[in-house]
Structure formats: structure tokens, C-alpha cells
Scaffold this motif. Structure first.
Motif, PDB file in Angstrom:
ATOM      1  N   SER A   1       0.833  -1.212   0.000  1.00  0.00           N
ATOM      2  CA  SER A   1       0.000   0.000   0.000  1.00  0.00           C
ATOM      3  C   SER A   1       0.865   1.258   0.000  1.00  0.00           C
ATOM      4  O   SER A   1       0.571   2.232  -0.710  1.00  0.00           O
ATOM      5  N   ILE A   2       1.939   1.233   0.789  1.00  0.00           N
ATOM      6  CA  ILE A   2       2.854   2.376   0.857  1.00  0.00           C
ATOM      7  C   ILE A   2       3.487   2.631  -0.508  1.00  0.00           C
ATOM      8  O   ILE A   2       3.591   3.780  -0.959  1.00  0.00           O
ATOM      9  N   THR A   3       3.923   1.562  -1.175  1.00  0.00           N
ATOM     10  CA  THR A   3       4.529   1.697  -2.504  1.00  0.00           C
ATOM     11  C   THR A   3       3.556   2.320  -3.496  1.00  0.00           C
ATOM     12  O   THR A   3       3.922   3.207  -4.282  1.00  0.00           O
ATOM     13  N   MET A   4       2.301   1.876  -3.449  1.00  0.00           N
ATOM     14  CA  MET A   4       1.277   2.406  -4.360  1.00  0.00           C
ATOM     15  C   MET A   4       1.062   3.906  -4.128  1.00  0.00           C
ATOM     16  O   MET A   4       0.978   4.695  -5.079  1.00  0.00           O
ATOM     17  N   ILE A   5       0.998   4.318  -2.850  1.00  0.00           N
ATOM     18  CA  ILE A   5       0.787   5.728  -2.537  1.00  0.00           C
ATOM     19  C   ILE A   5       2.013   6.563  -2.923  1.00  0.00           C
ATOM     20  O   ILE A   5       1.882   7.679  -3.442  1.00  0.00           O
ATOM     21  N   LYS A   6       3.211   6.021  -2.687  1.00  0.00           N
ATOM     22  CA  LYS A   6       4.431   6.733  -3.084  1.00  0.00           C
ATOM     23  C   LYS A   6       4.456   6.974  -4.591  1.00  0.00           C
ATOM     24  O   LYS A   6       4.911   8.031  -5.054  1.00  0.00           O
ATOM     25  N   ASN A   7       3.980   6.000  -5.356  1.00  0.00           N
ATOM     26  CA  ASN A   7       3.926   6.173  -6.817  1.00  0.00           C
ATOM     27  C   ASN A   7       2.994   7.320  -7.199  1.00  0.00           C
ATOM     28  O   ASN A   7       3.264   8.057  -8.158  1.00  0.00           O
ATOM     29  N   ARG A   8       1.904   7.492  -6.447  1.00  0.00           N
ATOM     30  CA  ARG A   8       0.988   8.593  -6.716  1.00  0.00           C
ATOM     31  C   ARG A   8       1.637   9.944  -6.381  1.00  0.00           C
ATOM     32  O   ARG A   8       1.414  10.938  -7.077  1.00  0.00           O
ATOM     33  N   VAL A   9       2.450   9.962  -5.322  1.00  0.00           N
ATOM     34  CA  VAL A   9       3.181  11.184  -4.977  1.00  0.00           C
ATOM     35  C   VAL A   9       4.145  11.541  -6.108  1.00  0.00           C
ATOM     36  O   VAL A   9       4.232  12.705  -6.529  1.00  0.00           O
ATOM     37  N   HIS A  10       4.883  10.525  -6.594  1.00  0.00           N
ATOM     38  CA  HIS A  10       5.798  10.751  -7.718  1.00  0.00           C
ATOM     39  C   HIS A  10       5.045  11.323  -8.918  1.00  0.00           C
ATOM     40  O   HIS A  10       5.547  12.234  -9.609  1.00  0.00           O
ATOM     41  N   ALA A  11       3.855  10.791  -9.178  1.00  0.00           N
ATOM     42  CA  ALA A  11       3.069  11.228 -10.333  1.00  0.00           C
ATOM     43  C   ALA A  11       2.658  12.697 -10.192  1.00  0.00           C
ATOM     44  O   ALA A  11       2.709  13.461 -11.168  1.00  0.00           O
ATOM     45  N   ILE A  12       2.256  13.104  -9.000  1.00  0.00           N
ATOM     46  CA  ILE A  12       1.860  14.502  -8.773  1.00  0.00           C
ATOM     47  C   ILE A  12       3.049  15.427  -8.979  1.00  0.00           C
ATOM     48  O   ILE A  12       2.942  16.472  -9.642  1.00  0.00           O
ATOM     49  N   LEU A  13       4.196  15.067  -8.411  1.00  0.00           N
ATOM     50  CA  LEU A  13       5.390  15.909  -8.550  1.00  0.00           C
ATOM     51  C   LEU A  13       5.822  16.003 -10.013  1.00  0.00           C
ATOM     52  O   LEU A  13       6.176  17.085 -10.504  1.00  0.00           O
ATOM     53  N   THR A  14       5.777  14.880 -10.713  1.00  0.00           N
ATOM     54  CA  THR A  14       6.177  14.861 -12.126  1.00  0.00           C
ATOM     55  C   THR A  14       5.240  15.716 -12.973  1.00  0.00           C
ATOM     56  O   THR A  14       5.675  16.454 -13.870  1.00  0.00           O
ATOM     57  N   SER A  15       3.913  15.618 -12.683  1.00  0.00           N
ATOM     58  CA  SER A  15       2.934  16.394 -13.465  1.00  0.00           C
ATOM     59  C   SER A  15       3.110  17.898 -13.272  1.00  0.00           C
ATOM     60  O   SER A  15       2.713  18.703 -14.122  1.00  0.00           O
ATOM     61  N   ALA A  16       3.722  18.277 -12.132  1.00  0.00           N
ATOM     62  CA  ALA A  16       3.976  19.696 -11.865  1.00  0.00           C
ATOM     63  C   ALA A  16       5.390  20.095 -12.267  1.00  0.00           C
ATOM     64  O   ALA A  16       5.809  21.237 -12.028  1.00  0.00           O
ATOM     65  N   GLY A  17       6.136  19.183 -12.874  1.00  0.00           N
ATOM     66  CA  GLY A  17       7.492  19.475 -13.318  1.00  0.00           C
ATOM     67  C   GLY A  17       8.480  19.625 -12.190  1.00  0.00           C
ATOM     68  O   GLY A  17       9.499  20.308 -12.318  1.00  0.00           O
ATOM     69  N   ILE A  18       8.209  18.963 -11.052  1.00  0.00           N
ATOM     70  CA  ILE A  18       9.076  19.076  -9.880  1.00  0.00           C
ATOM     71  C   ILE A  18       9.983  17.852  -9.787  1.00  0.00           C
ATOM     72  O   ILE A  18       9.521  16.703  -9.819  1.00  0.00           O
ATOM     73  N   SER A  19      11.275  18.091  -9.702  1.00  0.00           N
ATOM     74  CA  SER A  19      12.258  17.025  -9.536  1.00  0.00           C
ATOM     75  C   SER A  19      12.948  17.197  -8.182  1.00  0.00           C
ATOM     76  O   SER A  19      13.495  18.257  -7.895  1.00  0.00           O
ATOM     77  N   ILE A  20      12.876  16.151  -7.353  1.00  0.00           N
ATOM     78  CA  ILE A  20      13.457  16.199  -6.011  1.00  0.00           C
ATOM     79  C   ILE A  20      14.848  15.574  -6.050  1.00  0.00           C
ATOM     80  O   ILE A  20      14.993  14.387  -6.374  1.00  0.00           O
ATOM     81  N   ASP A  21      15.861  16.380  -5.745  1.00  0.00           N
ATOM     82  CA  ASP A  21      17.249  15.911  -5.791  1.00  0.00           C
ATOM     83  C   ASP A  21      17.620  15.242  -4.464  1.00  0.00           C
ATOM     84  O   ASP A  21      18.281  15.832  -3.612  1.00  0.00           O
ATOM     85  N   ALA A  22      17.151  14.010  -4.280  1.00  0.00           N
ATOM     86  CA  ALA A  22      17.438  13.246  -3.059  1.00  0.00           C
ATOM     87  C   ALA A  22      17.375  11.766  -3.390  1.00  0.00           C
ATOM     88  O   ALA A  22      16.555  11.343  -4.219  1.00  0.00           O
ATOM     89  N   THR A  23      18.255  10.996  -2.764  1.00  0.00           N
ATOM     90  CA  THR A  23      18.262   9.551  -2.995  1.00  0.00           C
ATOM     91  C   THR A  23      16.914   8.942  -2.611  1.00  0.00           C
ATOM     92  O   THR A  23      16.368   8.106  -3.323  1.00  0.00           O
ATOM     93  N   ASP A  24      16.382   9.362  -1.465  1.00  0.00           N
ATOM     94  CA  ASP A  24      15.067   8.916  -1.004  1.00  0.00           C
ATOM     95  C   ASP A  24      14.214  10.154  -0.781  1.00  0.00           C
ATOM     96  O   ASP A  24      14.407  10.891   0.184  1.00  0.00           O
ATOM     97  N   ILE A  25      13.263  10.405  -1.669  1.00  0.00           N
ATOM     98  CA  ILE A  25      12.481  11.636  -1.551  1.00  0.00           C
ATOM     99  C   ILE A  25      11.555  11.604  -0.340  1.00  0.00           C
ATOM    100  O   ILE A  25      10.993  12.628   0.047  1.00  0.00           O
TER     101      ILE A  25
ATOM    102  N   GLY B   1      12.686  10.532   2.596  1.00  0.00           N
ATOM    103  CA  GLY B   1      13.539  10.703   3.761  1.00  0.00           C
ATOM    104  C   GLY B   1      13.477  12.143   4.239  1.00  0.00           C
ATOM    105  O   GLY B   1      12.727  12.971   3.702  1.00  0.00           O
ATOM    106  N   LYS B   2      14.276  12.481   5.249  1.00  0.00           N
ATOM    107  CA  LYS B   2      14.236  13.830   5.821  1.00  0.00           C
ATOM    108  C   LYS B   2      14.580  14.904   4.792  1.00  0.00           C
ATOM    109  O   LYS B   2      13.887  15.913   4.669  1.00  0.00           O
ATOM    110  N   LYS B   3      15.671  14.675   4.045  1.00  0.00           N
ATOM    111  CA  LYS B   3      16.080  15.663   3.043  1.00  0.00           C
ATOM    112  C   LYS B   3      15.025  15.788   1.949  1.00  0.00           C
ATOM    113  O   LYS B   3      14.645  16.898   1.551  1.00  0.00           O
ATOM    114  N   GLY B   4      14.543  14.653   1.477  1.00  0.00           N
ATOM    115  CA  GLY B   4      13.547  14.662   0.411  1.00  0.00           C
ATOM    116  C   GLY B   4      12.264  15.364   0.813  1.00  0.00           C
ATOM    117  O   GLY B   4      11.694  16.154   0.034  1.00  0.00           O
TER     118      GLY B   4
END
Length: 301
Positions: A80-104, A106-109
């Protein structure tokens, strides 16, 4: 076995009956006749059992059955966590946002995500915030389930042995033992590998003997955990790292990792059968895992 079937098995075991569970995939071939009713089927099953010809499905112990339920419940949180994380990635990508972190996540991400919310629409901010809340909640619940797993296996000698394998922690060790149950039910390491679906398909006729891909029969959960563990162990064990590199040169990465999984499952058989620890263990790493297990097991329910 159905949920009601588990209830019946439990009740019969409690009053001292010896339970034999027929393999439905084999029975369907035997009972495909014109005359079929409960009385006839019961007679045929009893006759096969008396002759020692009844194909049976192994019934796990109550302990292993409960542990398996906990392990699979924990995995459902991870999915379930993986599925929700994929949706977060999709929202960020649709807004043209790239997060420069190994684990987005994590604290830095997470700090970078918060700084980027001005680039999101009102609806996207709301959905993103809700998704991140769900991830936090599910991760907390997943952790509590793994605490319960620690309480269940802290005195399990077999689980403790498997935790001496680098890259294999409380969850993976418990998951493997919940599927294997009692190692004595396997007469050889090849039998355990076959149960896990890690032996090649064979098509033999006369002088022709064709070996194909692995059968993938048996519990998929066991193969999933074994593959995950194999990817970790080749980073820690010099012996298996060299073996993996050797096979990669000849057969490629995918077939090499399958070969490592087969070696690992056979190694586990030897460890459990002889009560021995992993030969390439890292004592400091093993001790950290044991301390973590004791700490998690001591947490209140």
C-alpha cells in the motif's frame, strides 16, 4: 484452504484428531467420474489414504500459521505504501518538480517537497498532503506489526540462525520460517529448493532431457523474500559475491541472481538441519540485529 476449513482443522486438532488435507489439484483428476457424490468421494479419499496413495497438502503448525498471517499482513502495508508513493511521484512529475534526493521520502527529500509546494495547484497540495499523511500512518502501522513479529520469534532458534545471514533481518527471517515451518519435513536441500519453486522445469523423453526456467511452484512469498535477500547478500558475502560475478559473465544478471537464490535456499537448509550459523556472518552486524529484535519485542502491545 478456506477460512472455514482452517476453523474445522483447528477444532479437530484440539480434540486429538490426525488431519490429512488432500491436494485439490491432484484429487480433481482422480474424481472426474460420472458417479460423484459426498458418500462416494469420502469412500475414495479414505481408500487412497489407507493405501498411502493420497496426495496431501502440508498443514503448518499453529505457530507458523499465525506467524505467516503477521508476515503477510505486514507485506500488505508495504504494498500500500509503494502504491501511494507512486501517486506522490506522479503529482510531482505532473507539476514538473524534480526532487534531488536519494530517497524523496527521507528527511532531506521531505524538506525539498515542502519547499516545492508553491509550484502545485490548490488541489494538488491537498492531495499531496493527504497522501503523505497516509504514508506516515501506514509506516507506523507496519512498524507495530513488525514489533509483534519480533515478540513472536524472539525465542525461535531457527529465526535467530537465519538472522546471522547478512542482509536478512527480523522480517525476512520470520517470513522464511513461516513458509518452511519444520525443516525436518524436507529430506534434502533439493526437496526444499523444489518446494520453493527454484528448480528448473524438466521435459524428459528417451535420450532427450530438456531443462527450462524454474518452476515457480510453491509459496510466492518465499521466493520474493529469497530474491530480496539474495540481492543483499552478494554485497556482504565475499564468497557469494565472487560466485555471482562468475555466473553473470556466463549467463547474465537475471539468471545469476536466480542461481544465488538457489545456493542460498540450500545453505539455509544446511543451517537449519545442523543448527549452524552462516559461515560468512558479520558478528557486529548480527549483534545489532539481535539487539534491535530484543528492543522491538520489549515494546508494549
Amino acid at each position: 484452504m478456506s477460512t472455514s476449513g482452517k476453523y474445522v482443522v483447528g477444532k479437530l486438532r484440539d480434540v486429538g484428531f490426525s488431519i490429512h488435507l488432500a491436494d485439490p489439484s491432484m484429487i480433481s483428476l482422480i474424481f472426474n467420474t460420472g458417479k460423484k457424490n459426498d458418500k462416494e468421494d469420502s469412500y475414495k479419499l479414505a481408500k487412497l489414504l489407507r493405501l498411502g496413495a493420497l496426495s496431501e497438502v502440508y498443514l503448518p503448525s499453529k505457530y507458523s500459521d499465525d506467524l505467516r498471517s503477521l508476515v503477510r499482513y505486514s507485506r500488505s502495508f508495504g504494498e500500500s505504501i509503494t502504491m501511494i508513493k507512486n501517486r506522490v511521484h506522479a503529482i510531482l512529475t505532473s507539476a514538473g518538480i524534480s526532487i534531488d534526493a536519494t530517497d524523496i521520502f527521507g528527511k532531506k527529500g521531505m524538506k525539498l517537497i515542502i519547499r516545492s509546494i508553491d509550484h502545485l495547484s490548490t488541489a494538488q497540495r491537498y492531495i499531496l498532503g493527504d497522501l503523505l499523511d497516509q504514508i506516515t500512518y501506514l509506516m507506523r502501522k507496519e512498524s507495530t506489526v513488525e514489533d509483534e513479529i519480533s515478540r513472536s520469534v524472539i525465542n525461535d532458534r531457527s529465526v535467530n540462525l537465519l538472522m546471522t545471514i547478512p542482509g536478512m533481518g527480523i522480517y525476512s527471517s520470520a517470513a522464511i520460517m513461516s513458509e518452511i515451518d519444520n525443516i525436518s519435513r524436507f529430506s534434502s536441500k533439493e526437496k526444499l529448493a523444489s518446494y520453493a519453486g527454484l528448480v528448473p522445469r524438466q521435459n524428459q523423453s528417451g535420450s532427450s532431457d530438456i531443462r527450462g526456467h524454474i518452476t515457480k511452484h510453491g509459496p510466492s512469498m518465499l521466493r520474493f523474500i529469497m530474491v530480496t535477500a539474495a540481492h543483499s547478500i552478494i554485497k556482504y558475502s565475499d564468497r557469494l559475491k565472487r560466485k555471482n560475478l562468475s555466473i553473470v559473465k556466463r549467463l547474465g544478471k537475471n539468471r545469476a541472481i536466480v542461481a544465488i537464490v538457489r545456493i542460498l535456499i540450500e545453505t539455509i537448509y544446511t543451517m537449519l538441519k545442523n543448527g549452524t550459523e552462516f559461515i560468512d556472518r558479520t558478528d557486529a552486524l548480527t549483534e545489532r540485529k539481535m539487539v534491535s529484535m530484543r528492543s522491538r519485542a520489549s515494546k508494549p502491545h
